[in-house]
Design an enzyme around this catalytic site. Structure first.
Site, PDB file in Angstrom:
ATOM      1  N   LYS A  22     -19.005 -14.968  19.598  1.00 41.97           N
ATOM      2  CA  LYS A  22     -18.841 -14.165  20.818  1.00 41.97           C
ATOM      3  C   LYS A  22     -20.104 -13.338  21.087  1.00 41.97           C
ATOM      4  O   LYS A  22     -20.604 -13.300  22.211  1.00 41.97           O
ATOM      5  CB  LYS A  22     -17.642 -13.220  20.630  1.00 41.97           C
ATOM      6  CG  LYS A  22     -17.553 -12.112  21.654  1.00 41.97           C
ATOM      7  CD  LYS A  22     -16.334 -11.260  21.424  1.00 41.97           C
ATOM      8  CE  LYS A  22     -16.531 -10.069  20.512  1.00 41.97           C
ATOM      9  NZ  LYS A  22     -17.353  -8.994  21.056  1.00 41.97           N
ATOM     10  N   ASN A  23     -20.617 -12.690  20.043  1.00 43.21           N
ATOM     11  CA  ASN A  23     -21.716 -11.749  20.257  1.00 43.21           C
ATOM     12  C   ASN A  23     -23.060 -12.431  20.523  1.00 43.21           C
ATOM     13  O   ASN A  23     -24.045 -11.753  20.826  1.00 43.21           O
ATOM     14  CB  ASN A  23     -21.840 -10.784  19.072  1.00 43.21           C
ATOM     15  CG  ASN A  23     -20.717  -9.753  19.087  1.00 43.21           C
ATOM     16  OD1 ASN A  23     -19.921  -9.708  20.020  1.00 43.21           O
ATOM     17  ND2 ASN A  23     -20.654  -8.933  18.042  1.00 43.21           N
ATOM     18  N   CYS A 117     -15.452   4.560  23.061  1.00 50.35           N
ATOM     19  CA  CYS A 117     -14.361   3.600  22.891  1.00 50.35           C
ATOM     20  C   CYS A 117     -13.660   3.906  21.583  1.00 50.35           C
ATOM     21  O   CYS A 117     -13.962   4.903  20.930  1.00 50.35           O
ATOM     22  CB  CYS A 117     -14.872   2.170  22.949  1.00 50.35           C
ATOM     23  SG  CYS A 117     -15.867   1.727  21.543  1.00 50.35           S
ATOM     24  N   ARG A 122     -20.505   5.562  21.996  1.00 51.60           N
ATOM     25  CA  ARG A 122     -21.452   4.434  21.955  1.00 51.60           C
ATOM     26  C   ARG A 122     -22.441   4.587  23.096  1.00 51.60           C
ATOM     27  O   ARG A 122     -22.322   3.948  24.134  1.00 51.60           O
ATOM     28  CB  ARG A 122     -20.698   3.112  22.046  1.00 51.60           C
ATOM     29  CG  ARG A 122     -19.871   2.848  20.815  1.00 51.60           C
ATOM     30  CD  ARG A 122     -19.079   1.588  20.929  1.00 51.60           C
ATOM     31  NE  ARG A 122     -19.884   0.392  20.709  1.00 51.60           N
ATOM     32  CZ  ARG A 122     -19.375  -0.824  20.724  1.00 51.60           C
ATOM     33  NH1 ARG A 122     -18.103  -1.014  20.951  1.00 51.60           N
ATOM     34  NH2 ARG A 122     -20.153  -1.881  20.510  1.00 51.60           N
ATOM     35  N   ASP A 306     -18.711  -4.895  11.574  1.00 46.23           N
ATOM     36  CA  ASP A 306     -17.600  -5.677  12.135  1.00 46.23           C
ATOM     37  C   ASP A 306     -16.715  -6.307  11.058  1.00 46.23           C
ATOM     38  O   ASP A 306     -15.702  -6.926  11.384  1.00 46.23           O
ATOM     39  CB  ASP A 306     -18.140  -6.773  13.069  1.00 46.23           C
ATOM     40  CG  ASP A 306     -18.596  -6.198  14.413  1.00 46.23           C
ATOM     41  OD1 ASP A 306     -18.324  -5.012  14.681  1.00 46.23           O
ATOM     42  OD2 ASP A 306     -19.223  -6.943  15.195  1.00 46.23           O
ATOM     43  N   ARG A 398      -9.764 -10.680  22.503  1.00 44.41           N
ATOM     44  CA  ARG A 398     -11.145 -10.480  22.939  1.00 44.41           C
ATOM     45  C   ARG A 398     -12.118 -11.193  22.004  1.00 44.41           C
ATOM     46  O   ARG A 398     -13.219 -11.544  22.419  1.00 44.41           O
ATOM     47  CB  ARG A 398     -11.494  -8.984  22.947  1.00 44.41           C
ATOM     48  CG  ARG A 398     -10.782  -8.206  24.029  1.00 44.41           C
ATOM     49  CD  ARG A 398     -11.327  -6.803  24.098  1.00 44.41           C
ATOM     50  NE  ARG A 398     -12.772  -6.849  24.022  1.00 44.41           N
ATOM     51  CZ  ARG A 398     -13.544  -5.941  23.439  1.00 44.41           C
ATOM     52  NH1 ARG A 398     -13.009  -4.866  22.918  1.00 44.41           N
ATOM     53  NH2 ARG A 398     -14.851  -6.063  23.419  1.00 44.41           N
TER      54      ARG A 398
HETATM   55  C1  UD1 Z   1     -23.009  -4.735  18.742  1.00 38.42           C
HETATM   56  C2  UD1 Z   1     -21.850  -5.690  18.610  1.00 38.42           C
HETATM   57  C3  UD1 Z   1     -20.723  -5.043  17.841  1.00 38.42           C
HETATM   58  C4  UD1 Z   1     -21.228  -4.510  16.510  1.00 38.42           C
HETATM   59  C5  UD1 Z   1     -22.461  -3.638  16.694  1.00 38.42           C
HETATM   60  C6  UD1 Z   1     -23.127  -3.232  15.381  1.00 38.42           C
HETATM   61  C7  UD1 Z   1     -22.035  -7.022  20.620  1.00 38.42           C
HETATM   62  C8  UD1 Z   1     -21.459  -7.396  21.941  1.00 38.42           C
HETATM   63  N1  UD1 Z   1     -21.414  -6.055  19.939  1.00 38.42           N
HETATM   64  O1  UD1 Z   1     -22.554  -3.604  19.468  1.00 38.42           O
HETATM   65  O2  UD1 Z   1     -19.718  -6.031  17.616  1.00 38.42           O
HETATM   66  O3  UD1 Z   1     -20.213  -3.739  15.906  1.00 38.42           O
HETATM   67  O4  UD1 Z   1     -23.453  -4.337  17.452  1.00 38.42           O
HETATM   68  O5  UD1 Z   1     -23.464  -4.350  14.637  1.00 38.42           O
HETATM   69  O6  UD1 Z   1     -22.994  -7.617  20.163  1.00 38.42           O
HETATM   70  N2  UD1 Z   1     -26.852   3.562  19.545  1.00 38.42           N
HETATM   71  C9  UD1 Z   1     -27.427   4.689  20.107  1.00 38.42           C
HETATM   72  N3  UD1 Z   1     -28.050   4.559  21.327  1.00 38.42           N
HETATM   73  C10 UD1 Z   1     -28.117   3.376  21.987  1.00 38.42           C
HETATM   74  C11 UD1 Z   1     -27.520   2.232  21.406  1.00 38.42           C
HETATM   75  C12 UD1 Z   1     -26.902   2.349  20.170  1.00 38.42           C
HETATM   76  O7  UD1 Z   1     -27.381   5.770  19.542  1.00 38.42           O
HETATM   77  O8  UD1 Z   1     -28.685   3.321  23.089  1.00 38.42           O
HETATM   78  C13 UD1 Z   1     -26.174   3.665  18.216  1.00 38.42           C
HETATM   79  C14 UD1 Z   1     -24.670   3.405  18.293  1.00 38.42           C
HETATM   80  O9  UD1 Z   1     -23.947   4.550  18.646  1.00 38.42           O
HETATM   81  C15 UD1 Z   1     -24.375   2.944  16.883  1.00 38.42           C
HETATM   82  C16 UD1 Z   1     -25.650   2.179  16.495  1.00 38.42           C
HETATM   83  O10 UD1 Z   1     -26.660   2.619  17.390  1.00 38.42           O
HETATM   84  O11 UD1 Z   1     -24.227   4.035  16.027  1.00 38.42           O
HETATM   85  C17 UD1 Z   1     -25.513   0.673  16.584  1.00 38.42           C
HETATM   86  O12 UD1 Z   1     -24.994   0.306  17.850  1.00 38.42           O
HETATM   87  P1  UD1 Z   1     -25.386  -1.055  18.578  1.00 38.42           P
HETATM   88  O13 UD1 Z   1     -26.096  -1.942  17.600  1.00 38.42           O
HETATM   89  O14 UD1 Z   1     -26.071  -0.766  19.843  1.00 38.42           O
HETATM   90  O15 UD1 Z   1     -23.960  -1.687  18.881  1.00 38.42           O
HETATM   91  P2  UD1 Z   1     -23.618  -2.607  20.100  1.00 38.42           P
HETATM   92  O16 UD1 Z   1     -24.810  -3.387  20.502  1.00 38.42           O
HETATM   93  O17 UD1 Z   1     -22.897  -1.806  21.131  1.00 38.42           O
END
Ligand code: UD1
Length: 429
Positions: A22-23, A117, A122, A306, A398
């Site tokens: 999915k990701n 969420c 996030r 995950d 999902r």
């Molecule tokens: C993606 C995955 C999700 C997985 C996560 C971590 C998808 C669709 N989802 O989520 O399944 O659990 O990676 O492996 O691929 N952060 C910030 N600022 C930002 C962006 C992130 O502070 O602008 C922080 C987040 O709060 C979190 C960390 O960085 O603590 C990692 O988040 P991130 O890797 O961005 O997760 P997603 O991409 O949302």
């Protein structure tokens, strides 16, 4: 609302085929916005998040059709709107991935700002900071990100945290920017690499895939291609943990075992006998209970967040006590309270959950709160005595393709009931 009804206590045996990730499919669907030529994507999983993304793309003007052998063909030669509304983004945060490509190809995007969420806050500040550094004018107002850029320019981006979708959004923007971009501290997740491979097939120039330093030389246009999505390591890991917890033996097929190195290491430590070949993982527990394992989540190649909830469920029935620390989403523990209702002995200490394994969980009605938390409740139900009713199954849909069919084929007693026939326990006297 659907429910899953599980009669626990049967060891899992047999084979399960793993779907596409999915990701990886989500950012690759967003990548189709970067060209007006057809992009055919193979091995796309049948999941609610994919349907949501297709709906979002279609609303913008994409033409999406199902081709032979399950390929999805996406053609974006008639995009009329660069808008991702709140209704879409609130059901699927990954909608934010259209921001980078829309801005790069159409010079504008209006995307709802995702909220927090069930797994905690996030933010997307790093996505926005990076795009601004590439020359985008970005305003956040009325809950929307409004972004404009006549032409993005390559930039040196040093991400202060490892972010998966942040890295992807910036890659999706940089491939069509003027000049070279460098992304330091980039996410190394296999799904980021898969996106990169697809972009390279489309004509992008990216060096350093799979490393923390990506160098991207922008090109004027990208072309159509065909791409096969890599297997879903989290789905595979979830079935392996289910087999561990029930003392079973399973073969997980159509997987690349190397994607799960950090998980397999922990499962071996917990007592599993694991043999891998090119596309297969064979796990045996021979009726034994797992041993509790300590875990700390981290970006890839560390232990994936995950898989944290599933391992927490395993530790609940393991021999001994252990600590699982969540370092990626420090509030991702909504499942703990539900597992306790099934008899688990779990204690929270900050972002660490300390377990004291019990020989037997007991079935209970439980509520799914997010995708992986739901999966962990299904696993707990598979090993618990009696009946477990998992509510709000849409979270599972999902991210897990036909979960009840796959578990049934492995010997589990699990069925889905729809709202009209919701399960009511039979009163006994
Ligand atoms: C993606 C995955 C999700 C997985 C996560 C971590 C998808 C669709 N989802 O989520 O399944 O659990 O990676 O492996 O691929 N952060 C910030 N600022 C930002 C962006 C992130 O502070 O602008 C922080 C987040 O709060 C979190 C960390 O960085 O603590 C990692 O988040 P991130 O890797 O961005 O997760 P997603 O991409 O949302």
């Amino acid at each position: 609302m659907n429910q899953l009804i599980i009669e626990g206590g049967r060891p899992l045996h047999g084979e399960v085929r793993i779907s596409g990730a999915k990701n990886a499919a989500l950012p690759i669907l967003a990548a189709t916005l970067l060209t007006d030529q057809p992009v055919v994507i193979q091995n796309v999983p049948h999941l609610q998040d994919i349907t949501t993304t297709i709906t979002l793309l279609s609303q913008m003007g994409s033409s999406v059709t199902m081709k032979e052998s399950m390929g999805l063909e996406v053609v974006n030669n008639n995009i009329k709107s660069c808008f991702a509304p709140y209704d879409m983004v609130k059901t699927m945060r990954a909608s934010i991935l259209v921001l980078g490509p829309l801005l790069a190809r159409y010079g504008q995007a209006e995307v709802s700002l995702p909220g927090g969420c069930a797994i905690g806050p996030r933010p997307v500040n790093l996505h926005l900071q990076g795009l601004k550094k590439m020359g985008a004018d970005i305003q956040v107002e009325n809950g929307y990100i409004r972004a404009h850029a006549r032409k993005l320019n390559g930039a040196h981006l040093n991400l202060e945290m490892v972010t998966v979708s942040g890295t992807e959004n910036l890659m999706l923007a940089a491939v069509l920017a003027r000049g070279t971009s460098v992304i330091e501290n980039a996410a190394r997740e296999p799904e980021v690499e898969d996106l990169g491979r697809c972009l390279i097939r489309m004509g992008a120039r990216i060096d350093g895939l799979g490393t923390a330093r990506l160098e991207i030389a922008g090109v004027d246009e990208l072309l159509g291609t065909e791409h096969h999505i890599l297997p879903d390591r989290i789905e595979a890991g979830t079935y392996l943990v289910a087999a561990m917890m029930t003392g079973g033996e399973i073969k997980v097929r159509d997987i690349q075992p190397g994607l799960l190195d950090a998980v397999l290491e922990r499962l071996r430590e917990a007592g599993a006998i694991i043999d891998c070949s090119e596309n297969l993982i064979h796990l045996r527990m021979e009726g034994r209970r797992p041993l509790a394992v300590d875990i700390r989540t981290a970006p890839y190649p560390g232990f994936p967040t995950d898989m944290q909830a599933q391992l927490t469920a395993m530790n609940c029935v393991a021999i001994g006590s252990a600590a699982i620390t969540e370092d990626v989403f420090v509030h991702r523990f909504m499942h703990v309270q539900e597992l306790r209702r099934m008899g688990a002995e779990l204690r929270m200490d900050g972002s660490t959950v300390i377990s004291n394994g019990v020989p037997q969980l007991t079935g209970a009605p439980v509520m799914a709160t997010d995708l992986r938390a739901s999966a962990c409740l299904v696993l707990a139900g598979l090993v618990a005595s009696g009946t477990t009713v998992v509510d709000r199954v849409y979270h599972i849909d999902r991210g897990y393709e036909t979960i009840e069919e796959k578990f049934t084929r492995l010997g589990a007693r699990i069925r889905r009931v729809s709202a009209s026939e919701e399960y009511t326990p039979v009163a006994t006297d």
